[in-house]
Write a protein that holds these residues in place. Structure first.
Motif, PDB file in Angstrom:
ATOM      1  N   MET A  25       0.654  -1.196  -0.240  1.00  0.00           N
ATOM      2  CA  MET A  25       0.157  -0.336   0.310  1.00  0.00           C
ATOM      3  C   MET A  25       1.205   1.058   0.121  1.00  0.00           C
ATOM      4  N   ARG A  26       1.866   1.048   1.125  1.00  0.00           N
ATOM      5  CA  ARG A  26       2.623   2.534   1.318  1.00  0.00           C
ATOM      6  C   ARG A  26       3.509   2.264   0.168  1.00  0.00           C
ATOM      7  N   ALA A  27       4.184   1.454  -0.798  1.00  0.00           N
ATOM      8  CA  ALA A  27       4.857   1.847  -1.714  1.00  0.00           C
ATOM      9  C   ALA A  27       4.172   2.237  -2.937  1.00  0.00           C
ATOM     10  N   VAL A  28       2.724   1.707  -3.499  1.00  0.00           N
ATOM     11  CA  VAL A  28       2.413   1.686  -4.287  1.00  0.00           C
ATOM     12  C   VAL A  28       1.812   3.355  -4.831  1.00  0.00           C
ATOM     13  N   ALA A  29       1.096   3.643  -3.222  1.00  0.00           N
ATOM     14  CA  ALA A  29       0.902   4.994  -2.981  1.00  0.00           C
ATOM     15  C   ALA A  29       2.364   6.552  -3.126  1.00  0.00           C
ATOM     16  N   ARG A  30       3.499   6.040  -2.766  1.00  0.00           N
ATOM     17  CA  ARG A  30       4.668   6.963  -2.201  1.00  0.00           C
ATOM     18  C   ARG A  30       5.495   6.543  -4.531  1.00  0.00           C
ATOM     19  N   VAL A  31       4.656   5.704  -5.436  1.00  0.00           N
ATOM     20  CA  VAL A  31       5.594   6.065  -6.329  1.00  0.00           C
ATOM     21  C   VAL A  31       4.257   6.612  -7.085  1.00  0.00           C
ATOM     22  N   LEU A  32       2.805   6.314  -7.290  1.00  0.00           N
ATOM     23  CA  LEU A  32       1.980   7.006  -7.612  1.00  0.00           C
ATOM     24  C   LEU A  32       1.705   7.879  -7.499  1.00  0.00           C
ATOM     25  N   ASP A  33       2.574   8.950  -6.155  1.00  0.00           N
ATOM     26  CA  ASP A  33       1.734  10.132  -6.122  1.00  0.00           C
ATOM     27  C   ASP A  33       3.454  11.288  -6.308  1.00  0.00           C
ATOM     28  N   SER A  34       3.895   9.926  -6.803  1.00  0.00           N
ATOM     29  CA  SER A  34       5.361  10.682  -7.632  1.00  0.00           C
ATOM     30  C   SER A  34       5.447  11.408  -8.691  1.00  0.00           C
ATOM     31  N   ASP A  35       3.857  10.829  -9.590  1.00  0.00           N
ATOM     32  CA  ASP A  35       3.413  11.117 -10.425  1.00  0.00           C
ATOM     33  C   ASP A  35       2.420  12.321 -11.059  1.00  0.00           C
ATOM     34  N   GLU A  36       3.148  13.801 -11.186  1.00  0.00           N
ATOM     35  CA  GLU A  36       1.819  14.753 -10.782  1.00  0.00           C
ATOM     36  C   GLU A  36       0.804  14.590 -11.873  1.00  0.00           C
ATOM     37  N   SER A  37       0.694  13.477 -12.123  1.00  0.00           N
ATOM     38  CA  SER A  37      -0.805  13.920 -13.377  1.00  0.00           C
ATOM     39  C   SER A  37      -1.818  13.387 -12.131  1.00  0.00           C
ATOM     40  N   ILE A  38      -1.430  12.593 -11.031  1.00  0.00           N
ATOM     41  CA  ILE A  38      -1.571  11.908  -9.223  1.00  0.00           C
ATOM     42  C   ILE A  38      -1.674  12.626  -8.630  1.00  0.00           C
ATOM     43  N   GLN A  39      -2.919  12.421  -7.150  1.00  0.00           N
ATOM     44  CA  GLN A  39      -2.591  13.222  -6.362  1.00  0.00           C
ATOM     45  C   GLN A  39      -3.666  11.753  -5.091  1.00  0.00           C
ATOM     46  N   ILE A  40      -2.850  11.668  -4.214  1.00  0.00           N
ATOM     47  CA  ILE A  40      -3.406  10.437  -3.440  1.00  0.00           C
ATOM     48  C   ILE A  40      -3.466  11.022  -2.389  1.00  0.00           C
ATOM     49  N   ILE A  41      -4.548  11.244  -2.254  1.00  0.00           N
ATOM     50  CA  ILE A  41      -5.276  12.095  -0.303  1.00  0.00           C
ATOM     51  C   ILE A  41      -5.540  10.878   0.617  1.00  0.00           C
ATOM     52  N   GLY A  42      -4.827   9.647   0.198  1.00  0.00           N
ATOM     53  CA  GLY A  42      -5.640   9.130   1.607  1.00  0.00           C
ATOM     54  C   GLY A  42      -4.600   7.815   1.035  1.00  0.00           C
ATOM     55  N   GLN A  43      -4.725   6.304   1.864  1.00  0.00           N
ATOM     56  CA  GLN A  43      -4.289   5.222   1.724  1.00  0.00           C
ATOM     57  C   GLN A  43      -5.085   4.670   3.514  1.00  0.00           C
ATOM     58  N   THR A  44      -5.523   2.986   3.162  1.00  0.00           N
ATOM     59  CA  THR A  44      -5.969   2.583   4.283  1.00  0.00           C
ATOM     60  C   THR A  44      -5.885   1.068   4.088  1.00  0.00           C
TER      61      THR A  44
END
Length: 237
Positions: A25-44
């Motif tokens: 979960m944390r790895a996917v969220a971190r990588v996706l959040d580094s993409d400037e065209s996507i905003q991660i707003i939460g994870q659970t």
């Protein structure tokens, strides 16, 4: 004097990541959040918690693993769609892609399924943007399994199998010969042989072993629940 027009701030998909494996979960969220065209707003790590977060954060896309403890992810998808009034799109993410999952995904109105094994995180980012724009997305290995029924509704290979084909496939998975299958199902060996050929065509496989792998993966070796689901479907129809 003309006033300069201000450019509106680009709108990027707001994504909630749900996976019961905390590290993934944390790895996917971190990588996706580094993409400037996507905003991660939460994870659970829980589908139930995701449902509550959808109400409070209003994500555009919920990226959800299928294998999780607690609330069934497919049921969670229906509830997410309801509480968000269809605004939050659910994109499933799994390392165990099955035909049965394709049918359940279509049934609950999810935006698609991404395979953890065959898709890079870059492709995952593309899939997220694609479904956020109102489209559906299935990884290529899953998309090729979808067939269009006579009524135009897509379904998996599994859903196209008749009761006889499921019966023959089950008997094959138990190691029985075609003559033994014919006797067990009270049909001719010729019918068994034809059914095996139909199964190979529908499942897009070449060998009996490939058919048996399919049967194991889809839970047809222990078909009690599968038959219950199929019978309920036929009764509803």
């Amino acid at each position: 004097m003309m006033l300069a027009k201000s450019n509106p701030k680009p709108s990027y998909p707001r994504v909630l990541v749900v996976d019961d494996d905390d590290a993934i979960m944390r790895a996917v969220a971190r990588v996706l959040d580094s993409d400037e065209s996507i905003q991660i707003i939460g994870q659970t790590t829980h589908a139930q918690a995701a449902l509550a977060m959808v109400e409070s954060t209003n994500p555009d896309v919920v990226l959800m693993d299928i294998h999780m403890h607690g609330l069934d992810p497919f049921l969670a998808c229906k509830q997410i769609t309801k509480v968000s009034r269809g605004q939050a799109k659910v994109l499933f993410y799994t390392g165990f892609p099955k035909d049965n999952y394709l049918d359940r995904c279509l049934e609950v109105g999810a935006a698609g399924i991404v395979s953890k094994h065959s898709e890079s995180l870059r492709n995952l980012a593309f899939a997220i943007r694609h479904v956020a724009a109102g489209n559906t997305y299935f990884s290529p290995e899953l998309d090729k399994r979808l067939v269009e029924r006579e009524d135009g509704i897509p379904s998996s290979r599994l859903a196209t199998l008749t009761d006889r084909e499921v019966g023959v496939l089950r008997e094959l998975s138990l190691g029985r010969t075609q003559s033994e299958i014919a006797e067990a199902l009270d049909i001719s060996e010729r019918t068994v042989n034809k059914t095996v050929g139909d199964l190979k065509s529908k499942l897009q496989v070449q060998t009996i072993n490939e058919m048996l792998i399919f049967a194991v993966n889809e839970g047809l070796v222990h078909p009690e629940l599968q038959f219950v689901q199929r019978n309920e479907t036929h009764e509803d129809a």
